[in-house]
Design a protein around this motif. Structure first.
Motif, PDB file in Angstrom:
ATOM      1  N   GLY A   1       0.329  -1.155  -0.273  1.00  0.00           N
ATOM      2  CA  GLY A   1      -0.356   0.132   0.074  1.00  0.00           C
ATOM      3  C   GLY A   1       0.884   1.168  -0.048  1.00  0.00           C
ATOM      4  O   GLY A   1       0.558   2.156  -0.813  1.00  0.00           O
ATOM      5  N   ALA A   2       1.640   1.176   0.484  1.00  0.00           N
ATOM      6  CA  ALA A   2       2.536   2.523   1.126  1.00  0.00           C
ATOM      7  C   ALA A   2       3.888   2.158  -0.603  1.00  0.00           C
ATOM      8  O   ALA A   2       4.280   3.268  -1.041  1.00  0.00           O
ATOM      9  N   LEU A   3       3.564   1.859  -1.059  1.00  0.00           N
ATOM     10  CA  LEU A   3       4.249   1.139  -2.084  1.00  0.00           C
ATOM     11  C   LEU A   3       4.204   2.241  -3.600  1.00  0.00           C
ATOM     12  O   LEU A   3       4.130   3.067  -4.595  1.00  0.00           O
ATOM     13  N   ILE A   4       2.424   1.467  -2.800  1.00  0.00           N
ATOM     14  CA  ILE A   4       1.677   2.296  -4.443  1.00  0.00           C
ATOM     15  C   ILE A   4       1.428   3.486  -4.699  1.00  0.00           C
ATOM     16  O   ILE A   4       1.384   3.546  -5.389  1.00  0.00           O
ATOM     17  N   ALA A   5       1.396   3.819  -3.501  1.00  0.00           N
ATOM     18  CA  ALA A   5       0.855   5.586  -2.728  1.00  0.00           C
ATOM     19  C   ALA A   5       2.646   6.628  -3.167  1.00  0.00           C
ATOM     20  O   ALA A   5       2.327   7.265  -3.840  1.00  0.00           O
ATOM     21  N   ALA A   6       3.816   5.562  -2.847  1.00  0.00           N
ATOM     22  CA  ALA A   6       4.589   6.417  -3.380  1.00  0.00           C
ATOM     23  C   ALA A   6       4.958   6.608  -5.045  1.00  0.00           C
ATOM     24  O   ALA A   6       5.120   7.157  -6.060  1.00  0.00           O
ATOM     25  N   THR A   7       4.488   5.183  -6.011  1.00  0.00           N
ATOM     26  CA  THR A   7       4.664   5.599  -6.700  1.00  0.00           C
ATOM     27  C   THR A   7       3.191   6.479  -7.304  1.00  0.00           C
ATOM     28  O   THR A   7       3.623   7.275  -8.508  1.00  0.00           O
ATOM     29  N   TYR A   8       1.853   6.588  -7.028  1.00  0.00           N
ATOM     30  CA  TYR A   8       0.885   7.398  -7.411  1.00  0.00           C
ATOM     31  C   TYR A   8       1.353   9.155  -7.263  1.00  0.00           C
ATOM     32  O   TYR A   8       0.849   9.788  -7.379  1.00  0.00           O
ATOM     33  N   VAL A   9       2.140   9.408  -6.305  1.00  0.00           N
ATOM     34  CA  VAL A   9       2.637  10.800  -5.347  1.00  0.00           C
ATOM     35  C   VAL A   9       4.032  10.844  -7.014  1.00  0.00           C
ATOM     36  O   VAL A   9       3.227  11.884  -7.516  1.00  0.00           O
ATOM     37  N   LEU A  10       4.599   9.800  -7.683  1.00  0.00           N
ATOM     38  CA  LEU A  10       5.697   9.816  -8.351  1.00  0.00           C
ATOM     39  C   LEU A  10       4.728  10.689  -9.834  1.00  0.00           C
ATOM     40  O   LEU A  10       4.959  11.591 -10.198  1.00  0.00           O
ATOM     41  N   GLY A  11       3.421   9.701  -9.814  1.00  0.00           N
ATOM     42  CA  GLY A  11       3.087   9.654 -11.502  1.00  0.00           C
ATOM     43  C   GLY A  11       2.396  10.845 -11.052  1.00  0.00           C
ATOM     44  O   GLY A  11       2.249  11.812 -12.500  1.00  0.00           O
ATOM     45  N   TYR A  12       1.322  11.249  -9.873  1.00  0.00           N
ATOM     46  CA  TYR A  12       0.658  12.368 -10.252  1.00  0.00           C
ATOM     47  C   TYR A  12       1.216  14.363 -10.304  1.00  0.00           C
ATOM     48  O   TYR A  12       0.972  15.046 -10.824  1.00  0.00           O
ATOM     49  N   THR A  13       2.403  13.929  -9.573  1.00  0.00           N
ATOM     50  CA  THR A  13       3.271  15.355  -9.510  1.00  0.00           C
ATOM     51  C   THR A  13       4.188  14.927 -11.478  1.00  0.00           C
ATOM     52  O   THR A  13       3.918  16.221 -11.845  1.00  0.00           O
ATOM     53  N   ALA A  14       3.893  13.858 -11.684  1.00  0.00           N
ATOM     54  CA  ALA A  14       4.166  13.924 -13.671  1.00  0.00           C
ATOM     55  C   ALA A  14       3.407  14.602 -14.218  1.00  0.00           C
ATOM     56  O   ALA A  14       4.004  14.962 -15.630  1.00  0.00           O
ATOM     57  N   PHE A  15       2.321  14.101 -13.395  1.00  0.00           N
ATOM     58  CA  PHE A  15       0.625  14.172 -14.578  1.00  0.00           C
ATOM     59  C   PHE A  15       0.921  15.805 -14.798  1.00  0.00           C
ATOM     60  O   PHE A  15       0.429  16.417 -15.157  1.00  0.00           O
ATOM     61  N   ALA A  16       0.633  16.674 -13.177  1.00  0.00           N
ATOM     62  CA  ALA A  16       0.661  17.865 -13.043  1.00  0.00           C
ATOM     63  C   ALA A  16       1.538  19.126 -13.440  1.00  0.00           C
ATOM     64  O   ALA A  16       1.222  20.339 -14.274  1.00  0.00           O
ATOM     65  N   ILE A  17       3.346  18.637 -12.980  1.00  0.00           N
ATOM     66  CA  ILE A  17       3.867  19.776 -13.373  1.00  0.00           C
ATOM     67  C   ILE A  17       4.549  20.258 -14.916  1.00  0.00           C
ATOM     68  O   ILE A  17       4.206  21.073 -15.184  1.00  0.00           O
TER      69      ILE A  17
END
Length: 415
Positions: free
Chosen positions: A350-366
């Motif tokens: 769960g924590a690893l998937i969360a880290a993956t999505y933090v990276l992903g949505y940062t790359a999605f927005a910025i």
């Protein structure tokens, strides 16, 4: 996009070993919700250019409106993503549906930039909440005769929903009356039917309820760090690619085709996400290393071809490059996601998937916001060429970094 909770065990009380579990009702209701919410997320894409013309805002502002979706989505996923394990799937689903309904209503009544930003932010929060609960519900309600169906659909429906939403919106914008309202009214009607089905027909699978606790767990376990770092360029390139197509992509296609129609832009989004969804389904049995390496190679080629298509102003070549990039996107993201998750213990996923999505949505927005700023000053085509070249470069770096690292780090037979 693969669901946040795809690898977590559902919080249900299981029967004693050897006792068959009867199939429960509601699996396809939650599958439909997991498709509808991304449809709503991509529905504004063909309309952004109209909003910009109507209220006189630049590409910079347009991409801010688009990207504001990401932060509330992450908050909902990371902070409230486990609430359905504690208070039940149906209550959280109905709250998410209510929030999305409020968002769609804001889109319908929008009279300026403030309303658009509020609608997108609320839409992001609702989608993050629904993604977590619907993914878990699919696991709970999965038909006993079809093991693996939940994870397979969860990985494909979200991406496919993005394409369907853009295509629906583009078609209505081109051919229907008042498309800036009708698009959202249709989605609102479908949402209402699914909410009724959830409340009155779908089974609740969480039988032991406790007081919900707010906790945010985001980490990359030591054993997963080498492959996570190697896959980072792959994750950034795929999320940045979909971000550009959903924000400035429709306007770019209109420019290339010298057309006032909204359909070409919607079709480009549908091709990218639709092929990504189909290839995810078609290659479900591929080893994760094979998917990621193959996807990065195809994505490099597709994005490189996009650079050429924009440079020579050829819409046909652009569509071809979009199809190739979509195939690469589907392969690369699913392979990277499965490679990363396979390396963590169940209690750490769960924590690893969360880290993956933090990276992903940062790359999605910025990157979307940066591209909007550059486009405002340098022009859309020049921005798109640089953006596509950057995606191709990141995919190439990912190809080189994962060629050896994934093979050493991923367990044999990982899928």
């Amino acid at each position: 996009m693969p669901p946040y909770s795809a690898t977590q065990q559902p919080a249900v009380r299981l029967p004693p070993e050897g006792v068959p579990t009867p199939d429960r009702r509601g699996f396809w209701v939650f599958a439909a919700l997991l498709t509808l919410f991304p449809m709503a997320a991509s529905a504004p894409s063909p309309l952004y250019a109209d909003y910009a013309a109507r209220w006189q805002f630049s590409d910079t502002t347009l991409t801010i409106v688009f990207a504001v979706y990401a932060a509330p989505l992450l908050i909902a996923l990371l902070v409230f993503g486990s609430f359905s394990d504690e208070i039940g799937r149906k209550p959280v689903t109905l709250v998410a549906a209510g929030l999305l309904a409020a968002s769609l209503t804001l889109f319908i009544t929008a009279d300026g930039l403030t309303a658009l930003i509020a609608a997108r932010a609320l839409q992001g929060f609702a989608t993050g909440l629904l993604t977590a609960v619907a993914s878990a519900a699919l696991l709970d309600l999965q038909p006993s005769r079809r093991p693996g169906l939940a994870s397979l659909l969860g990985a494909a429906l979200s991406t496919g929903g993005l394409g369907l939403g853009a295509l629906l919106s583009g078609f209505l914008v081109q051919y229907a009356w008042s498309p800036s309202k009708l698009t959202y009214l249709i989605l609102l009607g479908a949402l209402g039917l699914l909410a009724i089905a959830t409340a009155s027909w779908a089974d609740e699978t969480v039988t032991h309820r406790i007081r919900p606790r707010i906790r945010v767990l985001v980490s990359v376990p030591a054993e997963a760090r080498p492959i996570f770092l190697a896959a980072t360029p792959c994750l950034i390139s795929t999320w940045a690619l979909i971000s550009f197509y959903l924000s400035l992509g429709p306007k770019l296609v209109t420019t290339l085709s010298h057309s006032s129609s909204h359909l070409p832009g919607a079709i480009s989004v549908a091709l990218l996400t639709g092929l990504a969804s189909l290839v995810t389904l078609a290659t479900k049995n591929w080893a994760s290393h094979t998917s990621m390496v193959s996807g990065c190679a195809v994505l490099t080629a597709g994005s490189g071809l996009t650079v050429a298509a924009i440079a020579i102003n050829c819409p046909v070549l652009f569509y071809l490059s979009t199809m190739i990039a979509g195939i690469g996107f589907g392969l690369a993201f699913s392979g990277a996601f499965r490679s990363i998750v396979a390396l963590a213990e169940p209690t750490e996923r769960g924590a690893l998937i969360a880290a993956t999505y933090v990276l992903g949505y940062t790359a999605f927005a910025i990157p979307a916001i940066i591209s909007g700023v550059i486009s405002t000053h340098e022009g859309l085509c020049h921005t798109a060429i640089g953006y596509s070249a950057a995606v191709a470069g990141l995919a190439l770096i990912a190809l080189l970094s994962t060629h050896h690292t994934s093979r050493r780090s991923t367990p044999a037979g990982s899928h």
